[in-house]
Design an enzyme around this catalytic site. Structure first.
Site, PDB file in Angstrom:
ATOM      1  N   LYS A   1       0.825  -1.210   0.000  1.00 55.28           N
ATOM      2  CA  LYS A   1       0.000   0.000   0.000  1.00 55.28           C
ATOM      3  C   LYS A   1       0.864   1.267   0.000  1.00 55.28           C
ATOM      4  CE  LYS A   1      -4.287  -1.777   0.470  1.00 55.28           C
ATOM      5  NZ  LYS A   1      -5.692  -1.687   0.673  1.00 55.28           N
TER       6      LYS A   1
ATOM      7  N   LYS B   1      -3.445 -10.145  -6.541  1.00 58.88           N
ATOM      8  CA  LYS B   1      -4.729 -10.421  -5.890  1.00 58.88           C
ATOM      9  C   LYS B   1      -5.836  -9.543  -6.469  1.00 58.88           C
ATOM     10  CE  LYS B   1      -5.915  -8.474  -1.938  1.00 58.88           C
ATOM     11  NZ  LYS B   1      -7.086  -8.178  -1.133  1.00 58.88           N
TER      12      LYS B   1
ATOM     13  N   LYS C   1     -10.788  -4.705  -4.491  1.00 55.93           N
ATOM     14  CA  LYS C   1     -11.859  -3.766  -4.835  1.00 55.93           C
ATOM     15  C   LYS C   1     -11.314  -2.377  -5.138  1.00 55.93           C
ATOM     16  CE  LYS C   1     -13.638  -4.042  -0.287  1.00 55.93           C
ATOM     17  NZ  LYS C   1     -12.612  -3.754   0.722  1.00 55.93           N
TER      18      LYS C   1
HETATM   19  P1  ATP Z   1      -8.774  -3.033  -0.704  1.00 49.35           P
HETATM   20  O1  ATP Z   1      -8.598  -3.232  -2.182  1.00 49.35           O
HETATM   21  O2  ATP Z   1      -9.504  -1.792  -0.353  1.00 49.35           O
HETATM   22  O3  ATP Z   1      -7.503  -3.215   0.073  1.00 49.35           O
HETATM   23  P2  ATP Z   1      -9.794  -5.732  -0.555  1.00 49.35           P
HETATM   24  O4  ATP Z   1     -10.622  -5.970  -1.762  1.00 49.35           O
HETATM   25  O5  ATP Z   1      -8.445  -6.332  -0.524  1.00 49.35           O
HETATM   26  O6  ATP Z   1      -9.735  -4.180  -0.225  1.00 49.35           O
HETATM   27  P3  ATP Z   1     -10.638  -6.104   2.195  1.00 49.35           P
HETATM   28  O7  ATP Z   1     -11.769  -5.291   2.687  1.00 49.35           O
HETATM   29  O8  ATP Z   1      -9.289  -5.650   2.583  1.00 49.35           O
HETATM   30  O9  ATP Z   1     -10.700  -6.252   0.623  1.00 49.35           O
HETATM   31  O10 ATP Z   1     -10.840  -7.625   2.599  1.00 49.35           O
HETATM   32  C1  ATP Z   1     -11.999  -8.186   3.167  1.00 49.35           C
HETATM   33  C2  ATP Z   1     -11.878  -9.695   3.239  1.00 49.35           C
HETATM   34  O11 ATP Z   1     -11.885 -10.248   1.909  1.00 49.35           O
HETATM   35  C3  ATP Z   1     -10.573 -10.186   3.876  1.00 49.35           C
HETATM   36  O12 ATP Z   1     -10.853 -11.328   4.663  1.00 49.35           O
HETATM   37  C4  ATP Z   1      -9.721 -10.540   2.711  1.00 49.35           C
HETATM   38  O13 ATP Z   1      -8.762 -11.516   3.028  1.00 49.35           O
HETATM   39  C5  ATP Z   1     -10.745 -11.072   1.726  1.00 49.35           C
HETATM   40  N1  ATP Z   1     -10.277 -10.899   0.352  1.00 49.35           N
HETATM   41  C6  ATP Z   1     -10.015  -9.723  -0.263  1.00 49.35           C
HETATM   42  N2  ATP Z   1      -9.611  -9.904  -1.535  1.00 49.35           N
HETATM   43  C7  ATP Z   1      -9.603 -11.265  -1.717  1.00 49.35           C
HETATM   44  C8  ATP Z   1      -9.263 -12.090  -2.829  1.00 49.35           C
HETATM   45  N3  ATP Z   1      -8.859 -11.575  -3.973  1.00 49.35           N
HETATM   46  N4  ATP Z   1      -9.379 -13.435  -2.678  1.00 49.35           N
HETATM   47  C9  ATP Z   1      -9.805 -13.971  -1.513  1.00 49.35           C
HETATM   48  N5  ATP Z   1     -10.132 -13.242  -0.428  1.00 49.35           N
HETATM   49  C10 ATP Z   1     -10.031 -11.901  -0.517  1.00 49.35           C
END
Ligand code: ATP
Ligand code: LTN
Length: 334
Positions: free
Chosen positions: A115, A197, A200
């Site tokens: 980040k 990964k 969002k």
């Molecule tokens: P950001 O992009 O804002 O960092 P994010 O999409 O990574 O957000 P988070 O809100 O940080 O999502 O994660 C919420 C939950 O979803 C966590 O348990 C995280 O491990 C899971 N998660 C997020 N992205 C993935 C992915 N690509 N595959 C599996 N699990 C995920």
């Protein structure tokens, strides 16, 4: 709260449109676990502030994320669902735990490194201590199990380390939690860059949002990056794009990866992409319909949020009394 049941805690940031990565990696486990455990599911808005947010959008997204939790199958009668900033104890415990966390530990966190690279102009202290706030979330409720995707494993490790350190210094105070990570789908990859990964806050086109229209889902999947050898095989190392599509297909169809590979043997990537799109669209349709219905029920959503914060706050308050006492903070009444 049913005292006999073990506690589950998890959270998602209202930092954008929830993706099928969030759904497959986290929300699906949340729905399963609500049957057996006392669960708290939190919209972690304080965490979202580590990246600059538009205030009006953030406010709207908190309610929308809660509505999506319910649309995905979380039942407000079975769980406590609420917004992190509505229970001030999260921030308070976070400070106390900050004083028991080492710079060196936080410097090793890969999410912080990622980040910081992405937001070079805003490497704030909150981004650095993000895992400590997450530890506070979990430890406030005596959580036993934390359903998360693979990317959060390191943060759970540091949470355990902090809990153990605190318990050793002041006597048994916190439950040391375990991670709950799904066997398949713990790391759904980006559609356009399968070595990264799905996220969002990634670029439009790299993720499929739970609320994407069928046309958008089909279009994004048609553009999914695969490889040039043309063989449908599950091999995340050599074939990350194709393996990711198989994982998504498995998550939405319920069929095992082996069965899918057999069924698709000899077919082209076009057919694989169509099958994924079809399963994804069909799997998300009921969630989307329920979301549209619930989003209109403003007073119901407000009540779920208010009631959730009240119940969570009562549990958190008890933990805080214990922690304050252990640390030697002056009691209100002498
Ligand atoms: P950001 O992009 O804002 O960092 P994010 O999409 O990574 O957000 P988070 O809100 O940080 O999502 O994660 C919420 C939950 O979803 C966590 O348990 C995280 O491990 C899971 N998660 C997020 N992205 C993935 C992915 N690509 N595959 C599996 N699990 C995920
Ligand atoms: N950091 C998590 C979100 C999160 C969380 C939590 C998950 C905040 N607090 C407590 C589990 C338990 C993420 O997915 N980025």
């Amino acid at each position: 709260m049913d005292e006999a049941k073990e506690i589950v805690f998890s959270g998602i940031q209202p930092s954008g449109l929830l993706t099928i990565g969030n759904y497959i990696g986290a929300l699906k486990s949340w729905v399963q676990l609500q049957e057996e455990f006392t669960a708290l599911y939190c919209v972690v808005d304080l965490h979202a502030l580590t990246v600059r947010q538009n205030p009006a959008e953030l406010r709207r997204r908190c309610v929308e994320t809660l509505a999506l939790f319910i649309a995905c199958g979380l039942d407000p009668k079975k769980n406590i669902m609420y917004c992190q900033s509505h229970v001030p104890a999260h921030a308070e415990l976070s400070w106390l735990l900050n004083c028991h966390t080492y710079m060196g530990e936080l410097q090793r966190m890969t999410q912080f490194k990622d980040k910081s690279q992405k937001h070079e102009d805003n490497i704030n202290a909150g981004l650095f201590t993000y895992p400590v706030l997450m530890a506070a979330d979990i430890l406030l409720y005596g959580s036993h199990l934390v359903p998360i995707g693979d990317d959060q494993k390191q943060h759970l490790e540091i949470c355990r380390d902090i809990a153990i350190r605190f318990n050793n210094a002041y006597g048994d105070t916190f439950v040391v939690p375990d991670a709950y990570i799904p066997k398949v789908g713990a790391r759904v990859m980006s559609i356009t860059e399968p070595s990264a990964k799905m996220s969002k806050s990634g670029e439009e086109g790299s993720y499929i949002a739970i609320l994407d229209e069928p046309d958008a889902i089909a279009r994004k999947l048609r553009r999914a990056v695969t490889d040039s050898d043309g063989e449908i095989r599950f091999d995340p190392e050599q074939k990350p794009g194709v393996s990711n599509l198989l994982t998504i297909l498995h998550a939405f169809s319920g069929e095992s990866i082996e069965a899918l590979v057999q069924k698709l043997a000899g077919k082209g990537y076009g057919e694989l992409k169509n099958a994924v799109a079809e399963a994804c669209i069909a799997g998300l349709a009921p969630v989307q319909a329920e979301y549209k219905r619930i989003l209109n029920e403003k007073s119901f959503l407000e009540e779920v949020m208010r009631d959730g914060a009240e119940r969570a706050g009562a549990i958190a308050h008890k933990t805080m009394l214990k922690v304050r006492k252990r640390l030697g903070l002056a009691p209100y009444k002498l």
